[in-house]
Scaffold this active site. Structure first.
Site, short mmCIF file in Angstrom:
data_model
loop_
_atom_site.label_atom_id
_atom_site.label_comp_id
_atom_site.label_asym_id
_atom_site.label_seq_id
_atom_site.Cartn_x
_atom_site.Cartn_y
_atom_site.Cartn_z
CG HIS A 74 4.04 -1.83 11.45
ND1 HIS A 74 4.81 -0.70 11.69
CD2 HIS A 74 3.34 -1.57 10.32
CE1 HIS A 74 4.57 0.20 10.75
NE2 HIS A 74 3.67 -0.30 9.90
CG HIS A 118 -3.92 0.21 6.80
ND1 HIS A 118 -3.86 0.79 8.05
CD2 HIS A 118 -2.75 0.55 6.17
CE1 HIS A 118 -2.71 1.44 8.17
NE2 HIS A 118 -2.02 1.31 7.05
CG ASP A 158 4.93 2.93 7.42
OD1 ASP A 158 3.99 3.41 6.74
OD2 ASP A 158 4.77 1.99 8.23
CG HIS A 159 4.18 0.09 4.26
ND1 HIS A 159 4.05 -1.21 4.65
CD2 HIS A 159 3.78 0.85 5.31
CE1 HIS A 159 3.57 -1.26 5.89
NE2 HIS A 159 3.39 -0.01 6.31
CG ASP A 216 0.68 -1.24 7.79
OD1 ASP A 216 1.59 -2.04 8.03
OD2 ASP A 216 0.84 0.00 7.76
CG HIS A 255 0.11 4.37 4.69
ND1 HIS A 255 -0.62 3.62 5.58
CD2 HIS A 255 -0.72 5.34 4.23
CE1 HIS A 255 -1.85 4.12 5.66
NE2 HIS A 255 -1.93 5.15 4.85
CG HIS A 301 -0.39 0.11 2.53
ND1 HIS A 301 0.42 -0.84 3.07
CD2 HIS A 301 -0.50 1.09 3.47
CE1 HIS A 301 0.79 -0.46 4.29
NE2 HIS A 301 0.26 0.71 4.55
FE FE Z 1 2.79 0.78 8.15
ZN ZN Z 2 0.14 1.69 6.54
#
Ligand code: FE
Ligand code: ZN
Length: 257
Positions: A167, A112, A58-59, A129, A56, A54
């Site tokens: 995570h 998410h 942090d990905h 996530d 985001h 996805h």
């Molecule tokens: Fe994340």
């Molecule tokens: Zn995420």
């Protein structure tokens, strides 16, 4: 069994490297390029592909930097904006990685985020996530209905499927799971196992689908004990399993264990 290596990033992200012979890896959700490039150099590994679940940061935050060093394909959700995306994917598509002798089926798992996808193959699930061990992602873009349907889809995979979440949230999630199901002995046993593993500096992951079905409250909305706990917390009767799920998600959003 396909070896899967982990590169820790930020506070609690895992960037998974799926290893194929000889010395090639697919990189899952590289939120940060630095630790991945260091790891590849140290272990003498060559990246063959990037798989994103996805959009985001942090990905996907490390994708462009990785592409500057390595010209490799980027797989990701068709419905989201992914940097450098070369292979837009949706449910029903397959990812074939001959260098790694691997093939993944793509699952749509919105909730998410709107376009969130998961990769399933060779007995492994990379679910970003959406599903965490003993937990699930927050509803940033989707509805409780969407997320519940996505989690139900993942829960229907074979019980021995290895679950690679993005995570390290397991310990905190287990505190919530115990609040929901104080009499579930398997949750407590798993909590002991995880705290030992974490004390040794090992990731709590991968989990398995079978285990998650026994300990993850978000996959257990149909259980009478979970329903009762959600109704007690919400102070009202909950008609459908999806309502139980939605109440659990709200409860967890402000849970301070
Ligand atoms: Fe994340
Ligand atoms: Zn995420």
């Amino acid at each position: 069994m396909t070896p899967v290596l982990h590169v820790p990033a930020f506070e609690d992200n895992y960037i998974w490297l799926i290893r194929g012979a000889p010395g090639q890896v697919a990189i899952v959700d590289p939120g940060d390029a630095g630790p991945v490039l260091d790891f590849l150099a140290r272990e003498r590994l060559t990246p063959a592909a990037i798989l994103c679940t996805h959009h985001h940061g942090d990905h996907v935050g490390g994708v462009q930097d990785l592409l500057r060093r390595h010209a490799i394909p980027v797989y990701g959700p068709a419905r989201e904006r992914i940097p450098g995306l070369t292979h837009p994917l949706a449910e029903g598509d397959r990812v074939r990685l001959p260098e790694l002798a691997l093939e993944f089926a793509v699952l749509d798992v919105p909730g998410h985020t709107h376009g969130h996808i998961a990769y399933y193959g060779a007995g492994m699930l990379f679910c970003g996530d959406t599903l965490f061990s003993a937990g699930c992602g927050r509803l940033f873009e989707g509805t409780a209905e969407e997320m519940y349907r996505s989690l139900t889809k993942l829960a229907a995979l074979p019980p021995d499927t290895l679950v690679y979440c993005a995570h390290e949230y397991t310990a905190a999630n287990l505190r919530f799971a115990i609040a929901v199901e104080p009499d579930n002995a398997e949750i407590r046993a798993y909590q002991r196992e995880i705290s030992e593993r974490r004390a040794r500096g090992e990731p709590s992951l991968p989990s398995t689908i079978g285990r998650e079905r026994r300990i993850n409250p978000f996959l257990r909305a149909a259980e009478a004990s979970v329903r009762r706990a959600a109704e007690r917390h919400g102070g009202r009767r909950l008609a459908e399993n999806v309502n139980v799920f939605a109440e659990l998600r709200r409860w967890k959003d402000d849970f301070r264990g």
